[in-house]
Design an enzyme around this catalytic site. Structure first.
Site, PDB file in Angstrom:
ATOM      1  N   HIS A 166       0.819  -1.220   0.000  1.00  0.00           N
ATOM      2  CA  HIS A 166       0.000   0.000   0.000  1.00  0.00           C
ATOM      3  C   HIS A 166       0.850   1.266   0.000  1.00  0.00           C
ATOM      4  O   HIS A 166       0.373   2.349  -0.365  1.00  0.00           O
ATOM      5  CB  HIS A 166      -0.923  -0.002   1.221  1.00  0.00           C
ATOM      6  CG  HIS A 166      -2.227   0.693   0.988  1.00  0.00           C
ATOM      7  ND1 HIS A 166      -2.343   1.834   0.218  1.00  0.00           N
ATOM      8  CD2 HIS A 166      -3.487   0.420   1.431  1.00  0.00           C
ATOM      9  CE1 HIS A 166      -3.609   2.232   0.198  1.00  0.00           C
ATOM     10  NE2 HIS A 166      -4.320   1.393   0.913  1.00  0.00           N
ATOM     11  N   SER A 167       2.109   1.167   0.384  1.00  0.00           N
ATOM     12  CA  SER A 167       2.962   2.355   0.400  1.00  0.00           C
ATOM     13  C   SER A 167       3.224   2.887  -1.003  1.00  0.00           C
ATOM     14  O   SER A 167       3.629   4.041  -1.168  1.00  0.00           O
ATOM     15  CB  SER A 167       4.298   2.039   1.082  1.00  0.00           C
ATOM     16  OG  SER A 167       4.978   0.998   0.411  1.00  0.00           O
TER      17      SER A 167
END
Length: 472
Positions: free
Chosen positions: A174-175
């Site tokens: 998700h980063s």
């Protein structure tokens, strides 16, 4: 007169502290360097309680050609800066910041092709294939990705299931970006089946004037029942419902699709919890509180055309990319109403109240202040506290309106979800052509029968549609 440089701080513009880092990263790109600082939100997704990954299950209408997938990824996804960069998480006590560092992408190392064959000993090969797919996707949350490479994978499962001839599973940390931007990027890799040179088309989203800019049971379901659920394995299940039925309810009740979906979700949860309480000889309490965390993208989501251009050029210097998020706390009424339409009425009232609030902007700014003045660990602790005191995550994604294909493979369905955050339940809805996927990511310690919950959502939609007044 000497011009003094403004001290670093939280800007009053729309970008907050992340905007400062984006400008810094843009400067580094202009200087020809191969490094960019990671944004605060990207670093948050590496915190122990927020090690979040996005999974997208893609059904293919034919057997997947591995060579075609490799060539397609090389020409698109692997050219995007975030997908050809590794993350260097240095010790900031030494004055070093977490950053993105460009690297060469070996697509073969990002493709995972397991040797799986459905067990048809029971005689039902299709059911065995569905279970094998479900078990395989669930196993992904027990494994980690190699941090020495860009944090994304493409899994190819070349066996037929009840819905598709083959399945691809896309996993990304998700980063690398917010869900809306990553969805735009993924769709920018696809093309229309009717015109292989044309990008997918999306319906224009309805944006109320005062909505936040660029928005995109037992007590086991309660927020305090499962500590550490972010570390528990998750199971991912999905079901298709009819988008035409959702639109029919929307038109009859003069509301939005989001209003209808909030009402259907509320009705589905109520049916499920009522049954669970009934199994233990109890009635559904009247004071149940179920609240969801709804993440809001605080910047305009990059268009599919912008994403396609970025991959073609190999840079995103003209676009803002990353995680720039606020959130809303969205309550779901839990009750057994005699009139099924009451769920939609209450859903509309709740959604209207949230649309007219500044909650998403306030939560985004508050997180920026905490991060700036109290540090990364304090921001992570605050975010965990908020999510731990809500029941689920909820999101609704607008998908293509016509059939599309990915690297020459017709897409039958798309089922995205996320795991790694402190919620035992994540509900995602995504439209595609005339259908809508209901996707659940569940902690089985809290929800041991997720397929039953999907059934309750589908039944609730039918009951609400049947309750609509008949035109004469």
């Amino acid at each position: 007169m000497e011009l003094r440089r403004r001290p670093a701080g939280i800007r009053t513009g729309r970008g907050g502290i992340e905007e400062e880092e984006e400008e810094e990263s843009g400067g580094r790109r202009r200087e020809g360097r191969e490094e960019e600082p990671m944004s605060p939100a990207a670093r948050l997704f590496h915190a122990p309680h927020f090690n979040c990954h996005i999974i997208a299950i893609i059904g293919s209408g034919k057997e997947i050609d591995v060579d075609a997938i490799k060539a397609g990824i090389r020409a698109t996804l692997a050219r995007h800066p975030r997908f050809c960069s590794i993350q260097v998480l240095d010790d900031e006590t030494e004055g070093k910041k977490a950053r993105w560092v460009r690297t060469e992408v070996e697509v073969e190392k990002h493709l995972v092709i397991p040797d799986l064959h459905p067990d048809d000993e029971g005689g039902d090969t299709t059911a065995a294939a569905d279970r094998l797919l479900e078990d395989y996707v669930a196993s992904l949350c027990r494994s980690t990705m190699d941090a020495s490479r860009p944090l994304w994978e493409f899994h190819i499962l070349n066996f037929p299931t009840s819905e598709a001839a083959a399945v691809a599973v896309f996993r990304v940390h998700h980063s690398l970006g917010d869900g809306a931007s990553l969805m735009s990027l993924l769709l920018a890799c696809f093309r229309r089946t009717s015109d292989p040179d044309a990008l997918p088309s999306l319906p224009e989203p309805h944006r109320p004037p005062r909505s936040p800019s660029a928005v995109s049971p037992p007590p086991a379901l309660g927020h305090s029942a499962l500590q550490g659920t972010e570390f528990h394995p998750k199971r991912f299940v999905h079901r298709t419902i009819c988008l035409h039925h959702v639109k029919a309810i929307k038109n009859a009740m003069h509301c939005t699709i989001n209003d209808v979906l909030v009402g259907v979700a509320s009705a589905g949860f109520s049916r499920y919890l009522s049954r669970r309480y009934g199994e233990s000889g109890r009635r559904l309490p009247e004071n149940i509180r179920m609240r969801s965390t709804l993440l809001v993208n605080m910047r305009p989501t990059p268009t599919i055309h912008a994403m396609a251009a970025a991959m073609e050029e190999g840079n995103t210097s003209g676009d803002r990319w990353g995680n720039l998020l606020g959130y809303l706390l969205l309550p779901f009424p839990v009750a057994m109403y005699k009139d099924p339409l009451e769920y939609v009425r209450k859903g509309k009232a709740i959604a209207d109240r949230k649309k007219n609030s500044m909650e998403a902007l306030f939560t985004h700014r508050s997180a920026a202040v905490v991060f700036k003045h109290c540090g990364f660990k304090a921001a992570a602790a605050l975010s965990k506290r908020v999510l731990s005191n809500t029941t689920l995550s909820f999101s609704n994604i607008i998908g293509p309106t016509e059939e599309i294909e990915f690297y020459g493979h017709p897409m039958v369905y798309l089922a995205p979800t996320v795991y790694g955050h402190p919620h035992a339940l994540t509900l995602t809805l995504v439209s595609y052509m005339n259908t809508m996927k209901v996707v659940l990511a569940v902690d089985e310690l809290a929800i041991p029968d997720p397929h039953q919950l999907l059934e309750d959502f589908a039944d609730s939609l039918e009951l609400i549609k049947e309750a609509l007044p008949t035109r004469t």
